[in-house]
Design an enzyme around this catalytic site. Structure first.
Site, PDB file in Angstrom:
ATOM      1  N   GLU A  38     -92.038 -31.601  -3.309  1.00  0.00           N
ATOM      2  CA  GLU A  38     -90.814 -31.048  -3.872  1.00  0.00           C
ATOM      3  C   GLU A  38     -89.700 -32.065  -3.721  1.00  0.00           C
ATOM      4  O   GLU A  38     -89.877 -33.100  -3.071  1.00  0.00           O
ATOM      5  CB  GLU A  38     -90.465 -29.711  -3.202  1.00  0.00           C
TER       6      GLU A  38
ATOM      7  N   HIS B 254     -85.545 -24.431   0.944  1.00  0.00           N
ATOM      8  CA  HIS B 254     -85.993 -25.236   2.083  1.00  0.00           C
ATOM      9  C   HIS B 254     -84.873 -26.172   2.541  1.00  0.00           C
ATOM     10  O   HIS B 254     -84.164 -26.751   1.715  1.00  0.00           O
ATOM     11  CB  HIS B 254     -87.200 -26.084   1.694  1.00  0.00           C
TER      12      HIS B 254
END
Lengths: 395, 297
Positions: free
Chosen positions: B216, B254
């Site tokens: 990511e 996150h």
């Protein structure tokens, strides 16, 4: 969590890091009084908003007025403050809607010999904090990194031990400082590094860091943000939070335990898990749509959270369709659908809703959706879901 | 064969008297019992101050060292809340746990720096934190992933994300591929084990024939992984990067998922992986097919 410049400088001062004398002003009269109290022939009036680029930014109401101005009298301070307070400052970082200025910081003018750059971040590759300095004070560090990377100095330091004096000297000499300025750096640099670690910062930036004509390092700016995960042990810092600087929908989401970021598109999405939520946005874009938000309801996703998530998504007037993408792991799909249906009822939908479910108890969950008689479009996999939600916009 | 988790794995759960810790310890125990009937894999837990008690037949110990001595555990699964989690990880390392799987989300970065320092002096391997854990289907799972979506097979998964890994495992299943081991490395900026170490383990594991790497935005771990794949991985690799549409400067759930200073974008990560001959799927819906394509090469 970000804080204002004036708050950052108060923390710097407490940590023994040199800052100019400055006074907070919330009315034009206070700005004029601040100029008198500082007692110099020159002062700087600075707009306090969280976004950067204030010096070059201008006000919507007064296109000639800059966000940071030099003033030479109390009257000049008052006049500028009148235009600035309550007005909307637009900078390169605020977006076109700008930010309302509610607070000014009036600072003494200083005799500047040199302008440097200082930044501290945690470097993932190094696995520790790194002090970054450059001779190009006042410039965006990204621009310097792009145009003249040789001018950027990086000095990793140990979080527990701090920056050693020899490291401070090494940087000082490399920046071409001498005499008193090197001795000043030997104090200034370890102290700012200690502050970074002790306050659990995620970033500390001083741009410019100035050297006065008598060789003193002084923080002319202060851009400080903290690691949200560490705020539990910094109650004093939490009090510095200014909610008016944050997006109301994001604040509301965070209070419910949701992770939400508003975007520019028209397809709202509700997803469990951060990685899947990001992927769902990507998926929408790949199929010709534009995501309206990032929204992670987390692993649990209670009915209360799903209801609030729908409310936040639908409160965005750009949203013309909603995609729910849930991969039920430990969290069972039937539990999520029960929450979904109740939330649907409570919130009241006026846009198409596409639901893609997979995972534990998915069959039962699909039957529940069907039996509900609600006008919900179901999808079998990610691609199917993206196609259906984009199609629903064109009906 | 597999990596990290084998039939000799014996696990204690730190934070077992908390609601989440106990729930997942029970789930993990049930999965292991199904895979290895008769074997006692999840052998107890640790909560300081509650030693000598039991919760749902798990013996509870005051310290990790005591738990190791009494149960023979070699692995710890950590559910301790963020303020105390770094200390719990260091305790596990001090007690000689070979593998520490930290599920906890929200550990301060400065604490993780201390953990990294501490682990340099030990032989323990940390997976996570802020991760779903590790599963070797058919043997055991150490973490919060649902066991049934993972099938035994020959694909190794390395991922920063939880539900996206479930999605990947499900898509692999649809194209007839199972997993040797699936590892969540976590979405925090500072973590224990990175892509490269796991790529090396999968490359060396005879039970793994292909690798699926899920990354990511944020940092450049994926770019470094790409460099390593180019130089040292001969097995087929497929990949996906989440966050192609993420705006810069915003944290996407996150703690580590943030594009800062124009770096760490999905585009540069995808390009780096493609240059290393990885089959990269543009769509999260195409991870299974990408793996299939890579395997067919």
């Amino acid at each position: 969590m970000k804080i204002h410049e004036y708050q950052g400088k108060q923390l710097f001062r407490a940590a023994g890091v040199a800052v100019p004398e400055g006074i907070v002003a919330r009315t034009p009269a206070e700005a004029a009084q601040a100029f008198e109290t500082l007692g110099g022939s020159l002062a700087v009036v600075k707009s306090q908003i969280h976004a950067g680029g204030r010096g070059k930014g201008t006000f919507q109401e007064y296109p000639e007025q800059r966000g940071v101005v030099l003033v030479r009298s109390a009257e000049e301070a008052r006049q500028n403050a009148e235009r600035m307070l309550g007005s909307t400052l637009v900078t390169i970082q605020t977006g076109s809607e700008g930010k309302q200025v509610n607070t000014l910081f009036v600072e003494q003018g200083l005799d500047i010999a040199r302008e440097l750059y200082l930044g501290i971040v945690v470097d993932r590759e190094v696995g520790g904090p790194v002090l970054i300095m450059s001779s190009e004070g006042g410039m965006e560090i990204e621009q310097v990194a792009h145009e003249s990377p040789e001018k950027i100095l990086s000095e990793p330091f140990d979080a527990a031990a701090g920056l050693y004096p020899y490291q401070a000297r090494k940087l000082a000499y490399a920046l071409g400082l001498d005499g008193a300025a090197v001795r000043s750096a030997e104090k200034f640099l370890p102290r700012i590094c200690r502050f970074f670690v002790d306050a659990d910062c995620s970033m500390t930036e001083i741009n410019p860091l100035i050297v006065t004509s008598d060789g003193q390092l002084v923080a002319l700016d202060a851009k400080v943000s903290f690691d949200d995960n560490a705020l539990f042990r910094h109650k004093d810092l939490v009090e510095l939070r200014d909610l008016s600087e944050e997006d109301p929908a994001e604040v509301r989401a965070a209070d419910t335990g949701l992770s939400y970021v508003k975007l520019e598109g028209n397809i709202g999405c509700l997803v469990n898990g951060a990685g899947l939520a990001m992927s769902t946005m990507d998926l929408i874009k790949l199929h010709g749509g534009e995501p309206a938000n990032f929204l992670d309801v987390g692993g649990g996703a209670s009915e209360e959270q799903v209801t609030e998530a729908f409310r936040i998504i639908l409160a965005d007037s750009n949203v013309q369709a909603v995609l729910v993408n849930i991969f039920g792991g430990i969290m069972r799909c039937d539990v999520i659908v029960a929450a979904l249906l109740n939330a649907y009822e409570k919130v009241g939908f006026n846009v198409p809703l596409v639901v893609r479910l997979e995972g534990t108890n998915v069959e039962q969950a699909r039957q529940m959706l069907e039996a509900s008689g609600r006008d919900i479009i179901t999808a079998t996999d990610l691609t199917d879901a993206a196609e259906k939600v984009v199609q629903s916009l064109n009906v | 064969m597999s990596i990290l988790v084998s039939r000799s794995t014996r696990v204690i759960t730190q934070g077992i008297t908390g609601k989440t810790g106990l729930f997942h310890a029970q789930q993990c125990r049930a999965y292991a019992a199904e895979c290895q009937p008769g074997a006692d894999v999840f052998v107890g837990g640790v909560t300081p101050g509650k030693g000598g008690t039991t919760v749902d037949d798990f013996p509870v110990f005051n310290s990790v060292i005591e738990a190791r001595e009494k149960t023979g555990a070699n692995t710890s699964m950590v559910f301790v809340p963020p303020p105390f989690c770094a200390d719990a990880i260091l305790e596990a390392a001090d007690a000689g746990m070979e593998l520490i799987v930290a599920i906890t989300e929200g550990i301060p970065v400065m604490d993780m720096l201390r953990v990294r320092r501490g682990l340099e002096r030990s032989s323990s391997r940390l997976i996570g934190p802020n991760c779903p854990g590790v599963i070797t289907p058919g043997i055991a799972k150490i973490g919060i992933m649902p066991g049934y979506i993972h099938r035994p097979g020959t694909i190794g998964i390395i991922s920063k994300s939880g539900t996206l890994t479930y999605e990947a495992a499900w898509q692999l299943g649809r194209v007839g591929l199972g997993q040797s081991t699936a590892v969540g490395i976590g979405g925090d900026p500072i973590n224990g084990t990175n892509y490269i170490e796991l790529l090396k383990m999968f490359q060396d594991d005879p039970g793994t024939e292909g690798i699926l790497l899920i990354g990511e935005i944020g940092g450049n771990a994926e770019q470094e992984a790409a460099e390593y794949i180019r130089s040292s991985v001969t097995k087929p690799v497929a990949g996906f990067i989440a966050g192609q549409t993420a705006p810069p400067g915003k944290r996407m759930g996150h703690a580590g998922a943030i594009i800062s200073g124009g770096g760490g974008t999905a585009a540069e990560k995808m390009a780096a992986l493609r240059e290393a001959d990885v089959v990269v799927s543009d769509s999260p819906g195409g991870m299974g097919e990408a793996m299939q394509t890579a395997m067919a090469r």
